[in-house]
Structures are given as structure tokens and as C-alpha cells.
Design an enzyme around this catalytic site. Structure first.
Site, PDB file in Angstrom:
ATOM      1  N   LYS A  12       0.839  -1.199   0.000  1.00 50.49           N
ATOM      2  CA  LYS A  12       0.000   0.000   0.000  1.00 50.49           C
ATOM      3  C   LYS A  12       0.882   1.260   0.000  1.00 50.49           C
ATOM      4  O   LYS A  12       2.094   1.182   0.250  1.00 50.49           O
ATOM      5  CB  LYS A  12      -0.919  -0.044   1.224  1.00 50.49           C
ATOM      6  CG  LYS A  12      -2.022  -1.122   1.128  1.00 50.49           C
ATOM      7  CD  LYS A  12      -2.776  -1.209   2.452  1.00 50.49           C
ATOM      8  CE  LYS A  12      -4.050  -2.038   2.352  1.00 50.49           C
ATOM      9  NZ  LYS A  12      -4.739  -2.123   3.678  1.00 50.49           N
ATOM     10  N   TYR A  52     -12.521  -2.230  -2.981  1.00 45.44           N
ATOM     11  CA  TYR A  52     -13.056  -2.226  -1.618  1.00 45.44           C
ATOM     12  C   TYR A  52     -14.579  -2.161  -1.573  1.00 45.44           C
ATOM     13  O   TYR A  52     -15.144  -1.680  -0.591  1.00 45.44           O
ATOM     14  CB  TYR A  52     -12.423  -1.080  -0.829  1.00 45.44           C
ATOM     15  CG  TYR A  52     -10.968  -1.347  -0.468  1.00 45.44           C
ATOM     16  CD1 TYR A  52     -10.622  -2.456   0.319  1.00 45.44           C
ATOM     17  CD2 TYR A  52      -9.944  -0.507  -0.894  1.00 45.44           C
ATOM     18  CE1 TYR A  52      -9.302  -2.721   0.654  1.00 45.44           C
ATOM     19  CE2 TYR A  52      -8.616  -0.763  -0.548  1.00 45.44           C
ATOM     20  CZ  TYR A  52      -8.308  -1.865   0.221  1.00 45.44           C
ATOM     21  OH  TYR A  52      -6.989  -2.119   0.569  1.00 45.44           O
ATOM     22  N   ASN A 115      -1.770  -0.025   7.317  1.00 43.32           N
ATOM     23  CA  ASN A 115      -1.211  -1.334   7.654  1.00 43.32           C
ATOM     24  C   ASN A 115      -0.388  -1.964   6.537  1.00 43.32           C
ATOM     25  O   ASN A 115      -0.218  -3.167   6.465  1.00 43.32           O
ATOM     26  CB  ASN A 115      -2.310  -2.266   8.165  1.00 43.32           C
ATOM     27  CG  ASN A 115      -3.424  -2.444   7.150  1.00 43.32           C
ATOM     28  OD1 ASN A 115      -3.346  -1.945   6.027  1.00 43.32           O
ATOM     29  ND2 ASN A 115      -4.466  -3.176   7.530  1.00 43.32           N
ATOM     30  N   HIS A 118      -1.842  -5.240   1.394  1.00 46.48           N
ATOM     31  CA  HIS A 118      -3.136  -5.870   1.120  1.00 46.48           C
ATOM     32  C   HIS A 118      -2.909  -7.279   0.600  1.00 46.48           C
ATOM     33  O   HIS A 118      -1.985  -7.515  -0.160  1.00 46.48           O
ATOM     34  CB  HIS A 118      -3.931  -5.090   0.065  1.00 46.48           C
ATOM     35  CG  HIS A 118      -5.122  -5.869  -0.412  1.00 46.48           C
ATOM     36  ND1 HIS A 118      -6.316  -5.867   0.261  1.00 46.48           N
ATOM     37  CD2 HIS A 118      -5.271  -6.741  -1.453  1.00 46.48           C
ATOM     38  CE1 HIS A 118      -7.164  -6.687  -0.358  1.00 46.48           C
ATOM     39  NE2 HIS A 118      -6.555  -7.232  -1.399  1.00 46.48           N
ATOM     40  N   GLU A 129      -9.839  -9.477  -7.613  1.00 46.32           N
ATOM     41  CA  GLU A 129      -8.860  -8.405  -7.402  1.00 46.32           C
ATOM     42  C   GLU A 129      -7.757  -8.430  -8.461  1.00 46.32           C
ATOM     43  O   GLU A 129      -7.315  -7.383  -8.928  1.00 46.32           O
ATOM     44  CB  GLU A 129      -8.278  -8.507  -5.983  1.00 46.32           C
ATOM     45  CG  GLU A 129      -9.323  -8.172  -4.916  1.00 46.32           C
ATOM     46  CD  GLU A 129      -8.900  -8.549  -3.493  1.00 46.32           C
ATOM     47  OE1 GLU A 129      -7.752  -8.997  -3.286  1.00 46.32           O
ATOM     48  OE2 GLU A 129      -9.741  -8.386  -2.582  1.00 46.32           O
TER      49      GLU A 129
HETATM   50  N1  UDP Z   1      -9.518  -0.644   7.695  1.00 47.61           N
HETATM   51  C1  UDP Z   1      -9.547   0.503   8.468  1.00 47.61           C
HETATM   52  N2  UDP Z   1     -10.264   0.494   9.624  1.00 47.61           N
HETATM   53  C2  UDP Z   1     -10.929  -0.605  10.079  1.00 47.61           C
HETATM   54  C3  UDP Z   1     -10.894  -1.765   9.285  1.00 47.61           C
HETATM   55  C4  UDP Z   1     -10.182  -1.758   8.107  1.00 47.61           C
HETATM   56  O1  UDP Z   1      -8.946   1.508   8.103  1.00 47.61           O
HETATM   57  O2  UDP Z   1     -11.545  -0.548  11.159  1.00 47.61           O
HETATM   58  C5  UDP Z   1      -8.771  -0.637   6.431  1.00 47.61           C
HETATM   59  C6  UDP Z   1      -7.418  -1.323   6.546  1.00 47.61           C
HETATM   60  O3  UDP Z   1      -6.495  -0.638   5.706  1.00 47.61           O
HETATM   61  C7  UDP Z   1      -7.707  -2.721   5.999  1.00 47.61           C
HETATM   62  C8  UDP Z   1      -8.705  -2.384   4.885  1.00 47.61           C
HETATM   63  O4  UDP Z   1      -9.496  -1.324   5.439  1.00 47.61           O
HETATM   64  O5  UDP Z   1      -6.539  -3.348   5.544  1.00 47.61           O
HETATM   65  C9  UDP Z   1      -9.600  -3.506   4.461  1.00 47.61           C
HETATM   66  O6  UDP Z   1     -10.249  -4.039   5.603  1.00 47.61           O
HETATM   67  P1  UDP Z   1     -10.353  -5.620   5.795  1.00 47.61           P
HETATM   68  O7  UDP Z   1     -11.268  -5.854   6.952  1.00 47.61           O
HETATM   69  O8  UDP Z   1     -10.692  -6.257   4.491  1.00 47.61           O
HETATM   70  O9  UDP Z   1      -8.876  -6.001   6.269  1.00 47.61           O
HETATM   71  P2  UDP Z   1      -7.710  -6.811   5.532  1.00 47.61           P
HETATM   72  O10 UDP Z   1      -8.368  -7.841   4.665  1.00 47.61           O
HETATM   73  O11 UDP Z   1      -6.899  -5.830   4.756  1.00 47.61           O
HETATM   74  O12 UDP Z   1      -6.924  -7.424   6.659  1.00 47.61           O
HETATM   75 MG    MG Z   2      -9.868  -7.653   3.200  1.00 47.90          MG
END
Ligand code: UDP
Ligand code: MG
Length: 156
Positions: A12, A52, A115, A118, A129
Site C-alpha cells: 500500500k 473495496y 497497515n 493488502h 482483485e
Molecule cells: N480498515 C480501516 N479500519 C478498520 C478496518 C479496516 O482503516 O476498522 C482498512 C485497513 O487498511 C484494511 C482495509 O481497510 O486493511 C480492508 O479491511 P479488511 O477488513 O478487508 O482487512 P484486511 O483484509 O486488509 O486485513
Molecule cells: Mg480484506
């Protein structure tokens, strides 16, 4: 059963900015996964929305769309045995505070909003994706990496 999968992985914008591209690629290579596509790009609003779409309406959605477009990402496709789940293990869970030490998010990130990486969470997401960021002819699916060559030689 042999489960050869493909998954979509992106460093990211915060990961790119912080110079973590090499570190992240290195962890995937060392694990034994095979890189079959990679490019740096600025995510468009359309790509971000598609990527997303499952999070539309959630409180963090708008900020997430802004974040993923805040600088270039490095988009990749990795192939390997159970790579979808394995990549999620290497990444660690969404919130770096909950992620196991030794995972990418635990080692390199402070908060879930930034974080670093992805990774697709299922075969369906992976297929969807990959198609957002790559056309089929961009996948270098044919070459054999060293592990595959060695295994073939042993089988002869
Ligand atoms: N995210 C965030 N706040 C939250 C949950 C998710 O900013 O409370 C962001 C974070 O960057 C995350 C992305 O949204 O990686 C997608 O969320 P997901 O639950 O799909 O997490 P991932 O699959 O990336 O672990
Ligand atoms: Mg996810």
C-alpha cells in the site's frame, strides 16, 4: 491434495513511501512463493471503489479509498501452494496490534488505518482483485521457478 493458487498482493502507499517494497517481496520469496506479475501504479477512483466494494458504507470506507490513492502502490500476483491463506499469515491480521510478532503488519505497522499491505482473503476475492489490476496477458504464468525445476528433475 495439491492446492496451487494465485493471490493479489499490494504494498500500500505507506509501505511504498517507507521503502518496504523489497522487504515485503523478500519475505514472499523466502517463503517459496512465485512472483508472476508486478507493477507500480496510481490507483484510480474506479479501481479503489471496485477493490473495496465490500466495505462500502462502513465508517472507515472514505478514508480507506483516500488512503489507497494517496500514492503509488506496488501490485503483485503471487502463485503457490495454498498461497491465499499463507500470504494472510505472512501479513498478519488487519490491526497490527493484534497481529503476531514476526508478521509484516506486526513488524512494520502501528495502526489498522495504515497497515502497509493488502492480500486477497479467498479464491473468489483473489480472482476478482487480480482482474482489477492486471489483464490476463500480464501474468507470467508459464515460467518455472527453481523449486519447480528441482522437483521435476527429482521425478525424472
Ligand atoms: N480498515 C480501516 N479500519 C478498520 C478496518 C479496516 O482503516 O476498522 C482498512 C485497513 O487498511 C484494511 C482495509 O481497510 O486493511 C480492508 O479491511 P479488511 O477488513 O478487508 O482487512 P484486511 O483484509 O486488509 O486485513
Ligand atoms: Mg480484506
Amino acid at each position: 491434495m495439491h492446492i496451487e493458487q494465485k493471490t493479489f498482493i499490494a504494498v500500500k502507499p505507506d509501505g511504498v513511501r517507507r521503502g518496504l517494497v523489497g522487504e515485503i517481496i523478500s519475505r514472499f520469496e523466502r517463503k517459496g512463493y512465485k512472483l508472476i506479475a508486478m507493477k507500480m501504479l496510481d490507483v484510480t477512483r474506479e479501481q479503489a471503489a471496485k477493490h473495496y466494494e465490500e466495505h462500502k458504507g462502513k465508517p472507515f470506507y472514505e478514508r480507506l479509498i483516500e488512503y489507497i490513492q494517496s500514492g503509488p502502490i506496488v501490485a503483485m500476483v503471487w502463485k503457490g501452494y495454498n498461497v491465499i491463506e499463507g500470504a494472510r499469515q505472512l501479513m498478519g491480521v488487519t490491526n497490527p496490534l493484534d497481529a503476531q510478532v514476526g508478521t509484516i503488519r506486526a513488524d512494520f505497522a502501528l495502526v489498522k488505518e495504515y497497515n502497509v499491505i493488502h492480500g486477497s482473503d479467498s479464491p473468489e476475492s483473489a480472482e476478482r482483485e487480480i482482474a482489477i489490476y492486471f489483464s490476463p496477458d500480464e501474468l507470467c504464468d508459464e515460467y518455472e521457478n527453481m523449486a519447480e525445476i528441482v522437483i521435476e528433475k527429482l521425478d525424472e
